[in-house]
Design a protein around this motif. Structure first.
Motif, PDB file in Angstrom:
ATOM      1  N   ALA A 107       0.825  -1.215   0.000  1.00 52.06           N
ATOM      2  CA  ALA A 107       0.000   0.000   0.000  1.00 52.06           C
ATOM      3  C   ALA A 107       0.857   1.262   0.000  1.00 52.06           C
ATOM      4  CB  ALA A 107      -0.930   0.007   1.212  1.00 52.06           C
ATOM      5  N   ASP A 108       2.152   1.123   0.344  1.00 54.60           N
ATOM      6  CA  ASP A 108       3.052   2.278   0.396  1.00 54.60           C
ATOM      7  C   ASP A 108       3.940   2.390  -0.837  1.00 54.60           C
ATOM      8  OD1 ASP A 108       2.343   3.107   3.141  1.00 54.60           O
ATOM      9  OD2 ASP A 108       3.204   1.177   3.695  1.00 54.60           O
ATOM     10  N   VAL A 109       3.738   1.516  -1.816  1.00 55.93           N
ATOM     11  CA  VAL A 109       4.529   1.572  -3.043  1.00 55.93           C
ATOM     12  C   VAL A 109       4.180   2.842  -3.810  1.00 55.93           C
ATOM     13  CG1 VAL A 109       4.904   0.497  -5.299  1.00 55.93           C
ATOM     14  CG2 VAL A 109       4.810  -0.923  -3.237  1.00 55.93           C
ATOM     15  N   VAL A 110       5.196   3.606  -4.180  1.00 57.06           N
ATOM     16  CA  VAL A 110       4.959   4.875  -4.877  1.00 57.06           C
ATOM     17  C   VAL A 110       5.508   4.842  -6.301  1.00 57.06           C
ATOM     18  CG1 VAL A 110       4.867   6.267  -2.787  1.00 57.06           C
ATOM     19  CG2 VAL A 110       7.076   5.844  -3.863  1.00 57.06           C
ATOM     20  N   ARG A 111       5.783   3.655  -6.799  1.00 55.46           N
ATOM     21  CA  ARG A 111       6.140   3.512  -8.203  1.00 55.46           C
ATOM     22  C   ARG A 111       4.864   3.219  -8.993  1.00 55.46           C
ATOM     23  NH1 ARG A 111      11.587  -0.225  -7.356  1.00 55.46           N
ATOM     24  NH2 ARG A 111      12.795   1.367  -6.252  1.00 55.46           N
ATOM     25  N   HIS A 112       4.993   2.666 -10.170  1.00 59.01           N
ATOM     26  CA  HIS A 112       3.842   2.314 -10.999  1.00 59.01           C
ATOM     27  C   HIS A 112       2.886   1.426 -10.200  1.00 59.01           C
ATOM     28  CE1 HIS A 112       1.504   0.727 -14.345  1.00 59.01           C
ATOM     29  NE2 HIS A 112       2.051   1.646 -15.124  1.00 59.01           N
ATOM     30  N   THR A 113       1.589   1.604 -10.422  1.00 63.45           N
ATOM     31  CA  THR A 113       0.604   0.836  -9.653  1.00 63.45           C
ATOM     32  C   THR A 113       0.803  -0.672  -9.812  1.00 63.45           C
ATOM     33  OG1 THR A 113      -0.915   1.092 -11.524  1.00 63.45           O
ATOM     34  CG2 THR A 113      -1.182   2.612  -9.691  1.00 63.45           C
ATOM     35  N   LEU A 114       1.379  -1.103 -10.910  1.00 65.64           N
ATOM     36  CA  LEU A 114       1.635  -2.527 -11.109  1.00 65.64           C
ATOM     37  C   LEU A 114       2.622  -3.079 -10.087  1.00 65.64           C
ATOM     38  CD1 LEU A 114       1.805  -3.144 -14.974  1.00 65.64           C
ATOM     39  CD2 LEU A 114       0.228  -4.162 -13.335  1.00 65.64           C
ATOM     40  N   VAL A 115       3.533  -2.224  -9.588  1.00 64.04           N
ATOM     41  CA  VAL A 115       4.536  -2.696  -8.637  1.00 64.04           C
ATOM     42  C   VAL A 115       3.865  -3.232  -7.379  1.00 64.04           C
ATOM     43  CG1 VAL A 115       6.519  -2.046  -7.210  1.00 64.04           C
ATOM     44  CG2 VAL A 115       6.316  -1.143  -9.518  1.00 64.04           C
ATOM     45  N   GLY A 116       2.864  -2.512  -6.877  1.00 66.48           N
ATOM     46  CA  GLY A 116       2.144  -2.979  -5.692  1.00 66.48           C
ATOM     47  C   GLY A 116       1.468  -4.314  -5.939  1.00 66.48           C
ATOM     48  N   GLN A 117       0.886  -4.476  -7.137  1.00 66.73           N
ATOM     49  CA  GLN A 117       0.235  -5.743  -7.464  1.00 66.73           C
ATOM     50  C   GLN A 117       1.251  -6.872  -7.593  1.00 66.73           C
ATOM     51  OE1 GLN A 117      -2.644  -5.306 -10.741  1.00 66.73           O
ATOM     52  NE2 GLN A 117      -2.665  -3.115 -10.336  1.00 66.73           N
ATOM     53  N   ILE A 118       2.425  -6.559  -8.141  1.00 61.14           N
ATOM     54  CA  ILE A 118       3.487  -7.564  -8.261  1.00 61.14           C
ATOM     55  C   ILE A 118       3.943  -8.008  -6.877  1.00 61.14           C
ATOM     56  CG2 ILE A 118       5.900  -7.897  -8.961  1.00 61.14           C
ATOM     57  CD1 ILE A 118       5.252  -6.024 -11.367  1.00 61.14           C
ATOM     58  N   VAL A 119       4.120  -7.040  -5.971  1.00 65.19           N
ATOM     59  CA  VAL A 119       4.535  -7.358  -4.599  1.00 65.19           C
ATOM     60  C   VAL A 119       3.513  -8.272  -3.932  1.00 65.19           C
ATOM     61  CG1 VAL A 119       4.856  -6.385  -2.283  1.00 65.19           C
ATOM     62  CG2 VAL A 119       5.945  -5.294  -4.258  1.00 65.19           C
ATOM     63  N   ASP A 120       2.228  -7.940  -4.065  1.00 64.01           N
ATOM     64  CA  ASP A 120       1.175  -8.763  -3.461  1.00 64.01           C
ATOM     65  C   ASP A 120       1.158 -10.166  -4.048  1.00 64.01           C
ATOM     66  OD1 ASP A 120       0.280  -6.850  -1.697  1.00 64.01           O
ATOM     67  OD2 ASP A 120      -1.251  -6.061  -3.044  1.00 64.01           O
ATOM     68  N   ALA A 121       1.348 -10.273  -5.374  1.00 63.89           N
ATOM     69  CA  ALA A 121       1.335 -11.580  -6.033  1.00 63.89           C
ATOM     70  C   ALA A 121       2.469 -12.459  -5.536  1.00 63.89           C
ATOM     71  CB  ALA A 121       1.420 -11.399  -7.550  1.00 63.89           C
ATOM     72  N   TYR A 122       3.666 -11.877  -5.388  1.00 59.47           N
ATOM     73  CA  TYR A 122       4.807 -12.651  -4.898  1.00 59.47           C
ATOM     74  C   TYR A 122       4.627 -13.028  -3.430  1.00 59.47           C
ATOM     75  CZ  TYR A 122       7.941 -12.660  -8.913  1.00 59.47           C
ATOM     76  OH  TYR A 122       8.519 -12.913 -10.134  1.00 59.47           O
ATOM     77  N   THR A 123       4.056 -12.119  -2.637  1.00 54.53           N
ATOM     78  CA  THR A 123       3.806 -12.430  -1.221  1.00 54.53           C
ATOM     79  C   THR A 123       2.849 -13.609  -1.095  1.00 54.53           C
ATOM     80  OG1 THR A 123       4.127 -10.100  -0.622  1.00 54.53           O
ATOM     81  CG2 THR A 123       2.952 -11.484   0.958  1.00 54.53           C
ATOM     82  N   LYS A 124       1.791 -13.607  -1.919  1.00 52.15           N
ATOM     83  CA  LYS A 124       0.840 -14.719  -1.902  1.00 52.15           C
ATOM     84  C   LYS A 124       1.515 -16.012  -2.339  1.00 52.15           C
ATOM     85  CE  LYS A 124      -3.551 -16.209  -3.943  1.00 52.15           C
ATOM     86  NZ  LYS A 124      -4.630 -15.874  -4.914  1.00 52.15           N
ATOM     87  N   TYR A 125       2.336 -15.944  -3.382  1.00 52.22           N
ATOM     88  CA  TYR A 125       3.031 -17.126  -3.886  1.00 52.22           C
ATOM     89  C   TYR A 125       3.975 -17.698  -2.822  1.00 52.22           C
ATOM     90  CZ  TYR A 125       6.376 -19.890  -6.592  1.00 52.22           C
ATOM     91  OH  TYR A 125       7.203 -20.905  -7.048  1.00 52.22           O
ATOM     92  N   ASP A 126       4.744 -16.798  -2.159  1.00 51.88           N
ATOM     93  CA  ASP A 126       5.676 -17.253  -1.119  1.00 51.88           C
ATOM     94  C   ASP A 126       4.937 -17.908   0.040  1.00 51.88           C
ATOM     95  OD1 ASP A 126       7.833 -16.370  -2.570  1.00 51.88           O
ATOM     96  OD2 ASP A 126       7.973 -14.435  -1.541  1.00 51.88           O
ATOM     97  N   ALA A 127       3.775 -17.332   0.415  1.00 54.53           N
ATOM     98  CA  ALA A 127       2.992 -17.906   1.516  1.00 54.53           C
ATOM     99  C   ALA A 127       2.491 -19.306   1.161  1.00 54.53           C
ATOM    100  CB  ALA A 127       1.815 -16.991   1.851  1.00 54.53           C
ATOM    101  N   GLU A 128       2.049 -19.484  -0.099  1.00 50.38           N
ATOM    102  CA  GLU A 128       1.581 -20.800  -0.529  1.00 50.38           C
ATOM    103  C   GLU A 128       2.714 -21.819  -0.554  1.00 50.38           C
ATOM    104  OE1 GLU A 128      -0.172 -19.915  -4.276  1.00 50.38           O
ATOM    105  OE2 GLU A 128      -2.081 -19.199  -3.416  1.00 50.38           O
ATOM    106  N   LYS A 129       3.898 -21.383  -0.995  1.00 56.87           N
ATOM    107  CA  LYS A 129       5.057 -22.287  -1.026  1.00 56.87           C
ATOM    108  C   LYS A 129       5.457 -22.710   0.382  1.00 56.87           C
ATOM    109  CE  LYS A 129       7.388 -23.191  -4.177  1.00 56.87           C
ATOM    110  NZ  LYS A 129       7.380 -24.385  -5.062  1.00 56.87           N
TER     111      LYS A 129
END
Length: 345
Positions: free
Chosen positions: A303-325
């Motif tokens: 939520a604090d990412v201040v780059r392109h809005t896609l960066v926040g979505q990428i961070v969330d996607a990787y966090t979800k992937y790491d949690a599943e792994k």
């Protein structure tokens, strides 16, 4: 700005009149900010005609959208540049009832080369405030959350205010072993690429002609972490970047360099550890120093990412992937009997 409420049956309709200059800055290029406002309140119809913004929809939704627009207008009138990040952050602040975005996000840390550097999200504001009141602050979060940039801005501010005598910026050069040896040039030439982001940020925040003089006099020092060993750093603002790539021993060594009249900010992302093996010093220190006064851990999120809005979505996607792994890894280690007991079989 004038506003009026027009009854429309069960729906609400609010008209906000905005002067021309503020309206242009509020809407942004190609009405980009208008579309961002609509995304925050998808159940509200937003219409712009001339200098009037009309909001229509359910009363509660319209009221929330009106609050957001009024805060954005106040920010524009304070001279703040708006972008999609500021709109989204303002909406989150209002939703959490944390205060007025125009007040929380309007205080510039410093102004350099015609550009104001200020926190753009509530998490960043809390991080900056923590630096003001604690001797050691850890800024932990994903890429793009402004951890290092804001820490360096606070360091430059402290130097300009004469709160410290010098700034020391450091990074671990994790390739200082075999691969670094294959690079051409002197040791300084080999290490320079690892420190280049810090030099670039310095040149953005200070007069580029002044930076070489401050470096030559030692008022500003940019050095690899290994150069900190054996020193006591008094009256300094010290920033350690990429701290996730420190070993526990290096982290302990760095923290014990703290001298009188000094402050430290340590930044890093625990999900991007590049160490070849072993634990990260940043991961360990969150457990070892968690209960010590005057040490603060600021945790920034997507939520604090201040780059392109896609960066926040990428961070969330990787966090979800790491949690599943991690869950799969945990389940694979369990015996079938324990797994059956856990699921009530």
């Amino acid at each position: 700005m004038a506003s009026s409420e027009v009854p429309a049956g069960d729906a609400a309709r609010v008209e906000l009149e905005v002067d021309g200059v503020a309206m242009v800055r509020l809407l942004g290029p190609q009405d980009r900010l208008l579309s961002t406002i609509e995304k925050q309140h998808p159940r509200v119809d937003v219409l712009v005609r001339g200098n009037v913004i009309t909001l229509m929809g359910e009363p509660a939704e319209v009221h929330a959208a009106q609050e957001l627009v009024e805060e954005l207008i106040a920010m524009v009138r304070n001279g703040q540049e708006l972008g999609p990040v500021e709109v989204s952050a303002s909406a989150r602040i209002l939703d959490s009832k944390s205060g007025s975005p125009a007040e929380l996000l309007s205080q510039a840390i410093l102004t350099a080369r015609g550009k104001s550097i200020r926190p753009k999200t509530l998490g960043q504001k809390q991080y900056v405030d923590a630096i003001d009141v604690n001797t050691i602050v850890f800024g932990i979060g994903p890429a793009g959350t402004g951890k290092t940039y804001l820490a360096m801005a606070k360091a430059v501010q402290a130097l300009q205010r004469k709160e410290v005598d010098r700034i020391i910026l450091s990074r671990p050069a994790i390739e200082a072993g075999e691969r670094l040896g294959f690079l051409p040039g002197t040791l300084t030439d080999k290490i320079d690429p690892y420190l280049r982001p810090l030099y670039d940020a310095l040149n953005e925040m200070m007069d580029p002609e002044l930076v070489p003089k401050l470096l030559a006099s030692g008022t500003v020092e940019v050095a690899p972490l290994a150069y900190m060993r054996g020193r006591t750093l008094n009256n300094s603002f010290i920033v350690l970047d990429e701290a996730q790539n420190t070993t526990p021993e290096q982290m302990k060594m760095f923290l014990t360099r703290l001298g009188f009249g000094s402050r430290m900010v340590i930044t890093g992302d625990v999900t991007q550890v590049d160490l070849p093996a072993g634990a990260s010093g940043l991961q360990l220190v969150t457990k070892v120093l968690a209960d010590i006064d005057d040490i603060h851990f600021a945790r920034l999120t997507s939520a604090d990412v201040v780059r392109h809005t896609l960066v926040g979505q990428i961070v969330d996607a990787y966090t979800k992937y790491d949690a599943e792994k991690q869950l799969q890894k945990f389940e694979s280690r369990e015996s079938p009997r324990k797994r059956d007991r856990r699921f009530g079989r």
